[in-house]
Scaffold this motif. Structure first.
Motif, PDB file in Angstrom:
ATOM      1  N   PHE A 182     -12.030  25.014  -6.036  1.00 18.38           N
ATOM      2  CA  PHE A 182     -10.786  25.466  -5.439  1.00 18.38           C
ATOM      3  C   PHE A 182      -9.657  24.483  -5.749  1.00 18.38           C
ATOM      4  O   PHE A 182      -9.899  23.299  -5.979  1.00 18.38           O
ATOM      5  CB  PHE A 182     -10.916  25.558  -3.911  1.00 18.38           C
ATOM      6  CG  PHE A 182     -11.740  26.716  -3.429  1.00 18.38           C
ATOM      7  CD1 PHE A 182     -11.367  28.020  -3.706  1.00 18.38           C
ATOM      8  CD2 PHE A 182     -12.878  26.503  -2.670  1.00 18.38           C
ATOM      9  CE1 PHE A 182     -12.109  29.084  -3.243  1.00 18.38           C
ATOM     10  CE2 PHE A 182     -13.638  27.563  -2.202  1.00 18.38           C
ATOM     11  CZ  PHE A 182     -13.251  28.856  -2.488  1.00 18.38           C
ATOM     12  N   SER A 183      -8.442  24.992  -5.720  1.00 21.31           N
ATOM     13  CA  SER A 183      -7.259  24.131  -5.764  1.00 21.31           C
ATOM     14  C   SER A 183      -6.310  24.594  -4.674  1.00 21.31           C
ATOM     15  O   SER A 183      -6.236  25.780  -4.361  1.00 21.31           O
ATOM     16  CB  SER A 183      -6.577  24.189  -7.134  1.00 21.31           C
ATOM     17  OG  SER A 183      -6.287  25.529  -7.496  1.00 21.31           O
ATOM     18  N   SER A 184      -5.591  23.663  -4.083  1.00 20.76           N
ATOM     19  CA  SER A 184      -4.724  23.999  -2.954  1.00 20.76           C
ATOM     20  C   SER A 184      -3.492  24.774  -3.407  1.00 20.76           C
ATOM     21  O   SER A 184      -3.110  24.757  -4.580  1.00 20.76           O
ATOM     22  CB  SER A 184      -4.304  22.733  -2.212  1.00 20.76           C
ATOM     23  OG  SER A 184      -3.571  21.889  -3.053  1.00 20.76           O
ATOM     24  N   LEU A 185      -2.902  25.465  -2.450  1.00 19.40           N
ATOM     25  CA  LEU A 185      -1.671  26.238  -2.627  1.00 19.40           C
ATOM     26  C   LEU A 185      -1.847  27.419  -3.584  1.00 19.40           C
ATOM     27  O   LEU A 185      -0.875  27.921  -4.138  1.00 19.40           O
ATOM     28  CB  LEU A 185      -0.515  25.341  -3.088  1.00 19.40           C
ATOM     29  CG  LEU A 185      -0.217  24.141  -2.186  1.00 19.40           C
ATOM     30  CD1 LEU A 185       0.943  23.345  -2.740  1.00 19.40           C
ATOM     31  CD2 LEU A 185       0.061  24.598  -0.754  1.00 19.40           C
ATOM     32  N   ASN A 186      -3.074  27.876  -3.750  1.00 20.27           N
ATOM     33  CA  ASN A 186      -3.341  29.097  -4.503  1.00 20.27           C
ATOM     34  C   ASN A 186      -3.935  30.143  -3.583  1.00 20.27           C
ATOM     35  O   ASN A 186      -4.633  29.812  -2.614  1.00 20.27           O
ATOM     36  CB  ASN A 186      -4.302  28.837  -5.672  1.00 20.27           C
ATOM     37  CG  ASN A 186      -3.604  28.190  -6.858  1.00 20.27           C
ATOM     38  OD1 ASN A 186      -2.412  28.379  -7.069  1.00 20.27           O
ATOM     39  ND2 ASN A 186      -4.352  27.412  -7.623  1.00 20.27           N
ATOM     40  N   GLU A 187      -3.672  31.407  -3.881  1.00 21.34           N
ATOM     41  CA  GLU A 187      -4.191  32.490  -3.062  1.00 21.34           C
ATOM     42  C   GLU A 187      -5.602  32.857  -3.511  1.00 21.34           C
ATOM     43  O   GLU A 187      -5.875  32.994  -4.701  1.00 21.34           O
ATOM     44  CB  GLU A 187      -3.287  33.717  -3.164  1.00 21.34           C
ATOM     45  CG  GLU A 187      -3.694  34.848  -2.221  1.00 21.34           C
ATOM     46  CD  GLU A 187      -2.726  36.022  -2.282  1.00 21.34           C
ATOM     47  OE1 GLU A 187      -2.037  36.278  -1.281  1.00 21.34           O
ATOM     48  OE2 GLU A 187      -2.686  36.683  -3.345  1.00 21.34           O
TER      49      GLU A 187
END
Length: 249
Positions: free
Chosen positions: A90-95
């Motif tokens: 996962f990576s932050s600020l992605n939907e």
């Protein structure tokens, strides 16, 4: 399986949620186990979970059956097992989009527990149409029992890598970030009087999160690609969880 339950096979639902830095920090603070959490293994259980108002919840705190979840005529529900494939972090600020599909409904009988019904659900997590995680989750339904059955198996001689004692705060925080309102994790009266447990029950995916990230912590040069777990007996609040693993050379 009855014709009524067959109608739920291949039924799908989907939802979306943005990964925020706040959620990531809450996830890390909840586990609090001195492990490397950079791969955020288990964070998917905090994302795009079904949201229903209180009026649409059953006595046990789960969403009422009959919409996405089939109307299985057995009262007690437990998370039996999961098989998870990790393809990309996962990576932050992605939907994130979660797509869930009912793959199997199977009735069985156990001398120990009586009538059982297993529900297999496939969950897929996408980021910009890229598949990040695929999980096959198995739930088991049975009738309530007046007696709690202890563990069926014993531990082998694999290496003990960590002891963790989940307390009320850890259980509360994990239920909150996963939006899990099953009352056995926070309502002691309900857990002991209705579902016949001796105390509050530690969430199966919480134990899995601890185990996955502990294993990853001991293998920082490699990313965990697959993880399977089976809940053969309940674990309880304020009791030691002894986590064993064969970490290799």
């Amino acid at each position: 399986m009855s014709n009524d339950l067959e109608k739920w096979l291949n039924k799908k639902e989907s939802s979306k949620e943005l990964i925020t830095d706040s959620l990531i920090q809450k996830f890390k603070a909840c586990l609090s186990a001195d492990v490397d959490l950079s791969n955020l293994l288990g964070l998917h259980w905090c994302l795009a979970q079904p949201i229903e108002s209180k009026i649409n919840l059953s006595e046990d705190g789960h969403i009422k059956k009959g919409n996405f979840m089939p109307p299985i005529p057995l009262e007690q529900r437990m998370w039996a097992s999961s098989s998870i494939n990790f393809y990309k972090n996962f990576s932050s600020l992605n939907e994130i989009k979660r797509v869930s599909e009912i793959k199997k409904i199977e009735k069985k009988y156990s001398q120990r527990s009586g009538e059982l019904c297993f529900l297999e659900i496939q969950h897929e997590y996408y980021e910009k149409e890229i598949l990040l995680i695929k999980e096959t989750q198995s739930l088991v339904y049975k009738n309530f029992s007046s007696k709690f059955h202890g563990p069926l198996n014993t531990l082998d001689d694999k290496k003990l890598i960590k002891k963790v004692v989940p307390d009320n705060t850890m259980l509360f925080r994990f239920s909150a970030i996963t939006f899990n309102s099953h009352r056995i994790h926070y309502d002691k009266d309900y857990a002991t009087e209705k579902e016949s447990y001796p105390n509050l029950v530690v969430q199966g995916p919480l134990i899995a999160c601890l185990a996955m990230n502990l294993i990853q912590s001991n293998n920082l040069k490699h990313h965990l690609k697959e993880f399977k777990f089976k809940n053969v007996s309940a674990a309880f609040v304020n009791e030691s969880l002894n986590i064993y693993a064969d970490l290799g050379e």
